[in-house]
Design a protein around this motif. Structure first.
Motif, short mmCIF file in Angstrom:
data_model
loop_
_atom_site.label_atom_id
_atom_site.label_comp_id
_atom_site.label_asym_id
_atom_site.label_seq_id
_atom_site.Cartn_x
_atom_site.Cartn_y
_atom_site.Cartn_z
N ILE A 46 0.88 -1.16 0.00
CA ILE A 46 0.00 0.00 0.00
C ILE A 46 0.92 1.21 0.00
CG2 ILE A 46 -1.74 1.31 1.27
CD1 ILE A 46 -2.50 -1.42 2.65
N PRO A 47 1.06 1.90 -1.13
CA PRO A 47 1.96 3.06 -1.17
C PRO A 47 1.36 4.25 -0.43
CG PRO A 47 1.21 2.43 -3.39
CD PRO A 47 0.48 1.58 -2.42
N LEU A 48 2.13 4.82 0.48
CA LEU A 48 1.71 6.02 1.21
C LEU A 48 2.39 7.26 0.67
CD1 LEU A 48 1.82 4.59 4.86
CD2 LEU A 48 -0.18 4.85 3.37
N GLY A 95 10.66 10.61 3.27
CA GLY A 95 10.78 10.24 1.86
C GLY A 95 9.65 9.29 1.47
N ARG A 96 9.98 8.25 0.76
CA ARG A 96 9.00 7.27 0.31
C ARG A 96 8.57 6.39 1.48
NH1 ARG A 96 12.44 5.65 -5.10
NH2 ARG A 96 12.78 7.81 -5.74
N ALA A 97 7.32 5.92 1.42
CA ALA A 97 6.78 5.10 2.51
C ALA A 97 5.70 4.18 1.95
CB ALA A 97 6.21 5.98 3.61
N LYS A 98 5.63 2.99 2.51
CA LYS A 98 4.59 2.05 2.10
C LYS A 98 4.33 1.07 3.23
CE LYS A 98 7.13 0.94 -1.42
NZ LYS A 98 8.26 1.80 -1.32
N ILE A 99 3.17 0.46 3.18
CA ILE A 99 2.85 -0.64 4.08
C ILE A 99 2.98 -1.89 3.22
CG2 ILE A 99 1.13 -1.68 5.59
CD1 ILE A 99 -0.14 1.17 5.79
#
Length: 190
Positions: A46-48, A95-99
């Motif tokens: 799941i891209p945040l 920066g970039r984050a995802k679950i």
């Protein structure tokens, strides 16, 4: 240990998991991780926060420093607030984050995160679920991260993960740029 450092323990994952479980088909909305990154093909995400596509220009995606909240991240206010607060606490720029969900019996294959983006950022894993600990290896070190723990690890090293449990393993994975590097990397002060 030089490639792993546990920063927090006993963080309650329940509000994060409730948020994920409250979204129908949360894991099906984005399949880029499985489709485009061979070493990540067995993981769902799941891209945040993602790279700012308008900033790519003639750079490779792995060299793009600019990032932004994804459209879907609005459905995850608890996760967003956690990331923003932790970035403030670390005097860093998110920066970039995802679950990421790694199903039972699946793995992330050995790799090094290459590119200018990764060279200047710190990588973190917040363990939301794990049956009996999340096994991970970086360089010659191995750890078993437990549910509710937040870890830093050195993704400049060859690293891999394996879900040897019988249930999904869910982590929030994110990167942060130390504020003192903002002007050098982004051309602006933090």
């Amino acid at each position: 240990m030089k490639y792993f450092k546990r920063l927090k323990a006993d963080v309650d994952p329940t509000p994060f998991l409730d948020e994920i479980n409250g979204i129908d088909h949360a894991w099906d909305a984005s399949t880029g991780r499985q489709d485009k990154i061979a070493v990540q093909r067995e993981a769902k995400a799941i891209p945040l926060r993602g790279l700012r596509k308008s900033a790519i220009g003639d750079r490779k995606r792995r060299d793009v420093h600019e990032s932004r909240w994804t459209t879907g991240s609005k459905d995850y206010p608890v996760a967003r607030a956690f990331l923003e607060e932790f970035a403030r606490d670390q005097d860093s720029i998110l920066g970039r984050a995802k679950i990421v969900c790694l199903p039972a019996g699946k793995r992330v294959y050995p790799h090094i995160d290459r590119g200018l983006y990764y060279r200047v950022r710190n990588r973190y894993h917040f363990v939301l679920t794990s049956t009996h600990g999340s096994w991970m290896k970086a360089g010659d070190e191995e750890v078993r991260m437990q549910q509710g723990e937040l870890w830093w690890f050195d993704n400049d090293q060859m690293h891999e993960a394996n879900n040897d449990g019988d249930q999904d393993r869910i982590h929030m994975i994110f990167d942060m740029l130390p504020s003192h590097l903002a002007e050098e990397v982004l051309g602006t002060a933090a």
